[in-house]
Design an enzyme around this catalytic site. Sequence first.
Site, PDB file in Angstrom:
ATOM      1  N   ASP A  22       0.873  -1.208  -0.107  1.00 35.97           N
ATOM      2  CA  ASP A  22      -0.062   0.124  -0.017  1.00 35.97           C
ATOM      3  C   ASP A  22       0.769   1.109   0.128  1.00 35.97           C
ATOM      4  OD1 ASP A  22      -2.243   1.772   0.272  1.00 35.97           O
ATOM      5  OD2 ASP A  22      -1.953   1.932   2.445  1.00 35.97           O
ATOM      6  N   SER A  23       0.423   2.457  -0.345  1.00 32.41           N
ATOM      7  CA  SER A  23       1.183   3.595   0.048  1.00 32.41           C
ATOM      8  C   SER A  23       1.521   3.782   1.115  1.00 32.41           C
ATOM      9  CB  SER A  23       0.128   4.994  -0.891  1.00 32.41           C
ATOM     10  OG  SER A  23      -1.004   4.890  -0.116  1.00 32.41           O
ATOM     11  N   GLY A  55      -2.748   8.998  -4.000  1.00 38.51           N
ATOM     12  CA  GLY A  55      -4.113   9.529  -4.715  1.00 38.51           C
ATOM     13  C   GLY A  55      -4.190  10.858  -5.342  1.00 38.51           C
ATOM     14  N   CYS A  85      -4.239  -1.018  -2.326  1.00 35.83           N
ATOM     15  CA  CYS A  85      -4.181   0.424  -2.524  1.00 35.83           C
ATOM     16  C   CYS A  85      -5.251   0.497  -3.637  1.00 35.83           C
ATOM     17  CB  CYS A  85      -2.930   0.950  -2.776  1.00 35.83           C
ATOM     18  SG  CYS A  85      -2.933   2.661  -2.962  1.00 35.83           S
ATOM     19  N   GLU A 164      -3.293   8.626   8.895  1.00 37.65           N
ATOM     20  CA  GLU A 164      -1.814   8.293   9.052  1.00 37.65           C
ATOM     21  C   GLU A 164      -1.364   9.296  10.141  1.00 37.65           C
ATOM     22  OE1 GLU A 164       0.531   7.133   6.658  1.00 37.65           O
ATOM     23  OE2 GLU A 164      -0.897   6.292   5.657  1.00 37.65           O
ATOM     24  N   CYS A 196     -10.871   3.094  -0.764  1.00 37.88           N
ATOM     25  CA  CYS A 196      -9.367   3.640  -0.434  1.00 37.88           C
ATOM     26  C   CYS A 196      -9.232   2.509   0.881  1.00 37.88           C
ATOM     27  CB  CYS A 196      -9.347   5.057   0.082  1.00 37.88           C
ATOM     28  SG  CYS A 196      -7.932   5.378   0.952  1.00 37.88           S
ATOM     29  N   HIS A 198      -7.161   3.097   3.318  1.00 36.31           N
ATOM     30  CA  HIS A 198      -7.244   3.803   4.665  1.00 36.31           C
ATOM     31  C   HIS A 198      -8.614   3.928   5.381  1.00 36.31           C
ATOM     32  CE1 HIS A 198      -3.181   4.824   3.071  1.00 36.31           C
ATOM     33  NE2 HIS A 198      -2.903   5.614   4.264  1.00 36.31           N
TER      34      HIS A 198
END
Length: 278
Positions: A22-23, A55, A85, A164, A196, A198
Amino acid sequence: MALMMTDRLSNRSSARPIGVFDSGIGGLSVIRALIERLPSENIVYLGDTARVPYGIKTKSTITRFSFQNTDFLLSKDVKMIVVACNSASAMALDALRAHFEIPIIGVIEPGARAAVAASKSDVIGVIGTEATVRSECYHREILKLRPEAKVVARPCPLFVQLVEEGWLHDPITYQVAQRYLAVFKEENIDTLILGCTHYPLLAPLIGEVMGEDTEIIDSASSVSTAIQRLLIEMELTNRSDSPGSREFFVTDLPAKVSQIGKMFLGMDDLKIELAQLG
Ligand code: DGL
């Protein structure tokens, strides 16, 4: 003798880890679902925390990063790659599949499939990064499965930073969610895809804002089903009965990721190493 040898070889190859990238830390939502569904599988995770967010970047940049992440995971001898991701799945999945021979799974098709199965009104909302929403990948996948569906999509870029930052239950995050999600209430959606990786970390808060009439689709669990299916098809399921090993790598800030990761995965001990990408 030959049979025993083949058996040993296939055991060795099925014991190889599943590589997930993932990012940033969003892909941990996929790891959580994967551990729940396939506890014996060995896993190597890479979060590209030095370059998150993806993104808001262009297709060529996201594709270049995705190739580097895949190369890193291949250096760990993985048996399959999971692009955990949405932005990378939307922008780079086709290019990755065309270039690498290893099986590669993205997160969009499983999420769209779960949403279509859950929706009764066929009015489906999608939230994601700007790259994911701009690509209209969810529109395409949903309309393939349900041509009469109406899809309403909007980007929610601040959610990534809030996750994050670890502000998963914060009043500020709640206010941001109310503002982003108002349009979906006006459109009367009955199903909302967290497009997403996240966002599942914010699923309880998003569910509270949307209310109980909206089905929240966290594609992580649909992705883990797709991974299980592919492993069975390719005869790559790890046959061990013991819990699999988990290795975590990030490209920056391992200590911070370890803190959020422990909370999210409910692990007391989470060792995160720094990855050097080529
Ligand atoms: N995890 C990424 C995704 O699913 C979001 C974060 C980013 O923008 O890199 O799209």
